[in-house]
Design an enzyme around this catalytic site. Sequence first.
Site, PDB file in Angstrom:
ATOM      1  N   HIS A  99      12.904-106.887  47.233  1.00 37.88           N
ATOM      2  CA  HIS A  99      13.059-105.992  46.078  1.00 37.88           C
ATOM      3  C   HIS A  99      13.684-104.657  46.493  1.00 37.88           C
ATOM      4  O   HIS A  99      13.348-104.132  47.551  1.00 37.88           O
ATOM      5  CB  HIS A  99      11.695-105.687  45.450  1.00 37.88           C
ATOM      6  CG  HIS A  99      11.069-106.853  44.777  1.00 37.88           C
ATOM      7  ND1 HIS A  99      10.328-107.792  45.460  1.00 37.88           N
ATOM      8  CD2 HIS A  99      11.066-107.242  43.479  1.00 37.88           C
ATOM      9  CE1 HIS A  99       9.900-108.708  44.611  1.00 37.88           C
ATOM     10  NE2 HIS A  99      10.332-108.404  43.407  1.00 37.88           N
ATOM     11  N   ASP A 129      24.481-101.227  70.938  1.00 38.96           N
ATOM     12  CA  ASP A 129      25.918-101.053  70.711  1.00 38.96           C
ATOM     13  C   ASP A 129      26.474 -99.848  71.466  1.00 38.96           C
ATOM     14  O   ASP A 129      27.543 -99.922  72.058  1.00 38.96           O
ATOM     15  CB  ASP A 129      26.199-100.897  69.216  1.00 38.96           C
ATOM     16  CG  ASP A 129      27.675-100.670  68.944  1.00 38.96           C
ATOM     17  OD1 ASP A 129      28.494-101.503  69.380  1.00 38.96           O
ATOM     18  OD2 ASP A 129      28.014 -99.650  68.318  1.00 38.96           O
TER      19      ASP A 129
END
Length: 165
Positions: free
Chosen positions: A80, A131
């Site tokens: 949701h 990363d």
Amino acid sequence: MADKPALSHITATGEAHMVDVGAKADTERTAIAEGCVVMQPETLRMILDGNAKKGDVLGTARIAGIMAAKKAHELIPLCHPLLLTKVSVDIEPEDTLPGLRVTALARVTGKTGVEMEALTAASVACLTIYDMAKAVDRAMTITGIRVVEKTGGKSGPFSAADRGD
């Protein structure tokens, strides 16, 4: 053999659906999730000294985690959309790993929990660390992504520490 609890997102015929939370009461709900990035000691030192070529690893990972929590419903199909009232991401060095421990908190006053938002924040913060440092340490490992605590809602509080985790 005891009946297994039903999966809330699966109908009796096995179809996936979004749970209707409309009749549930609004309550304050909080979830805390964590994850770790294990790396070489030299990589940890480089990050802590601010010498990564891509820039401020910790600051960037913190912002990435916060942004990710706000987008959890876009990434997880039956999640949701929530009006989050607080998201925080803390990143602490742990020499015993060696590496970084990411702790993400998500809070909402609403009808459904925020575990997915906290988990998404912790996961994306860990991915961002990877990363930004992968050029010097491709062997880093992201590990231990889990909910460590939650409060609010019908199911009540949960603490991984209470289970001995």
